[in-house]
Design a protein around this motif. Structure first.
Motif, mmCIF file in Angstrom:
data_model
loop_
_atom_site.group_PDB
_atom_site.id
_atom_site.type_symbol
_atom_site.label_atom_id
_atom_site.label_comp_id
_atom_site.label_asym_id
_atom_site.label_seq_id
_atom_site.Cartn_x
_atom_site.Cartn_y
_atom_site.Cartn_z
ATOM 1 N N SER A 1 -7.315 -8.023 -5.521
ATOM 2 C CA SER A 1 -8.787 -7.766 -5.844
ATOM 3 C C SER A 1 -8.915 -6.497 -6.653
ATOM 4 O O SER A 1 -7.738 -5.430 -6.626
ATOM 5 C CB SER A 1 -9.478 -8.065 -4.882
ATOM 6 N N LYS A 2 -9.742 -6.546 -7.618
ATOM 7 C CA LYS A 2 -10.339 -5.094 -8.221
ATOM 8 C C LYS A 2 -10.990 -3.966 -7.056
ATOM 9 O O LYS A 2 -10.703 -2.742 -7.156
ATOM 10 C CB LYS A 2 -11.716 -5.721 -8.771
ATOM 11 N N GLU A 3 -11.664 -4.109 -5.999
ATOM 12 C CA GLU A 3 -11.853 -3.266 -5.328
ATOM 13 C C GLU A 3 -9.716 -2.773 -4.632
ATOM 14 O O GLU A 3 -10.380 -1.634 -4.473
ATOM 15 C CB GLU A 3 -12.658 -4.140 -4.139
ATOM 16 N N GLU A 4 -9.454 -3.643 -4.049
ATOM 17 C CA GLU A 4 -8.603 -3.010 -3.747
ATOM 18 C C GLU A 4 -7.577 -2.466 -4.966
ATOM 19 O O GLU A 4 -7.184 -0.956 -4.178
ATOM 20 C CB GLU A 4 -7.531 -4.142 -3.026
ATOM 21 N N HIS B 1 0.422 -1.617 -0.244
ATOM 22 C CA HIS B 1 0.279 0.216 0.367
ATOM 23 C C HIS B 1 0.454 1.042 -0.180
ATOM 24 O O HIS B 1 0.740 2.086 -0.626
ATOM 25 C CB HIS B 1 -1.000 -0.203 1.350
ATOM 26 N N ASN C 1 -7.662 5.466 -5.870
ATOM 27 C CA ASN C 1 -8.810 6.172 -6.542
ATOM 28 C C ASN C 1 -8.576 7.746 -7.203
ATOM 29 O O ASN C 1 -7.815 8.550 -7.380
ATOM 30 C CB ASN C 1 -9.348 6.854 -5.066
ATOM 31 N N ARG D 1 1.797 6.718 -6.874
ATOM 32 C CA ARG D 1 0.606 8.286 -7.167
ATOM 33 C C ARG D 1 1.818 9.656 -7.986
ATOM 34 O O ARG D 1 1.788 10.124 -8.334
ATOM 35 C CB ARG D 1 -0.122 8.042 -6.435
ATOM 36 N N GLN E 1 -9.216 -0.598 -7.295
ATOM 37 C CA GLN E 1 -9.603 0.386 -7.233
ATOM 38 C C GLN E 1 -9.639 1.730 -6.072
ATOM 39 O O GLN E 1 -9.509 3.017 -6.521
ATOM 40 C CB GLN E 1 -11.517 0.336 -7.409
ATOM 41 N N THR E 2 -9.681 1.340 -5.123
ATOM 42 C CA THR E 2 -9.054 2.193 -4.028
ATOM 43 C C THR E 2 -7.688 2.808 -3.737
ATOM 44 O O THR E 2 -7.408 4.014 -3.676
ATOM 45 C CB THR E 2 -9.100 1.634 -2.075
ATOM 46 N N SER E 3 -6.521 1.904 -4.491
ATOM 47 C CA SER E 3 -5.040 2.369 -4.178
ATOM 48 C C SER E 3 -5.256 3.503 -5.751
ATOM 49 O O SER E 3 -4.198 4.422 -5.591
ATOM 50 C CB SER E 3 -4.521 1.167 -4.922
#
Length: 203
Positions: free
Chosen positions: A160-163, A114, A169, A121, A165-167
């Motif tokens: 995962s896609k959710e992870e 993370h 964002n 970014r 998408q959060t990373s």
């Protein structure tokens, strides 16, 4: 992990092949030339391809053996790449340095993942592109059927896609897939595999 990768990359053959990852090649060919970063680049197949296309290439990995083989490959192809050994905090990259970052099977330890993504970014210019392909969490089960497909055994190192998408964002996802594919990349990426792949642009 360093010892694991040094041992693997010490094998005489290029264990994931010399050809670039197919998804990466296809997507890199669609974007404008600039400066690109390859984290966890291993033996250099993708970095060397980008350099041959005219990109200014930076790469890093924890494995010295990987770096040595990457530089050998670059030399054989008549290109130069800046390849450092170490972890991301050891690098001297600058904020908004890169036009693109290629995360191709770049699986980091759970404690690093993370913080690395947050730093990626920062390193990417506004309007810059991330090209991503890596094993999804479903690969744990796929491995049981097809051990030759590869990937970490630790589910926390998978995605995962959710992870993601959060990373990332706020990024604009040009495409985002979670699918089964057939891998054919050297000795350790072969057969059916569960991957997530995306192309995303920094706002």
């Amino acid at each position: 992990m360093k010892e694991f990768w040094d041992e693997r990359y010490a094998e005489p053959d290029y264990v994931y092949g010399k050809a670039p990852n197919k998804y990466f090649k296809e997507k890199l060919d669609e974007i404008q030339l600039g400066e690109i970063l390859f984290p966890a680049e291993g033996e250099g197949r993708n970095a060397v391809y980008a350099a041959k296309k005219g990109w200014r290439v930076s790469a890093f990995d924890i494995s010295k053996e990987g770096r040595d083989k990457a530089l050998k490959l670059a030399n054989s192809e008549g290109v130069e790449i800046d390849y450092q050994v170490g972890k991301l905090p050891d690098m001297d990259y600058k904020t908004e340095q890169f036009d693109a970052i290629a995360l191709i099977f770049a699986h980091f330890s759970p404690e690093d993942k993370h913080s690395y993504f947050a730093e990626f970014r920062n390193l990417l210019k506004p309007g810059g592109t991330i090209i991503f392909e890596a094993f999804s969490k479903a690969q744990i089960d796929v491995q049981k059927e097809n051990p030759k497909s590869g990937g970490p055994k630790n589910a926390e190192m998978l995605f995962s896609k959710e992870e993601l998408q959060t990373s990332f964002n706020g990024f604009k996802f040009e495409e985002f897939e979670d699918k089964l594919i057939e891998l054919s990349e050297g000795k350790y990426h072969n057969g059916k595999a569960a991957v997530i792949r995306f192309v995303a642009t920094k706002p």
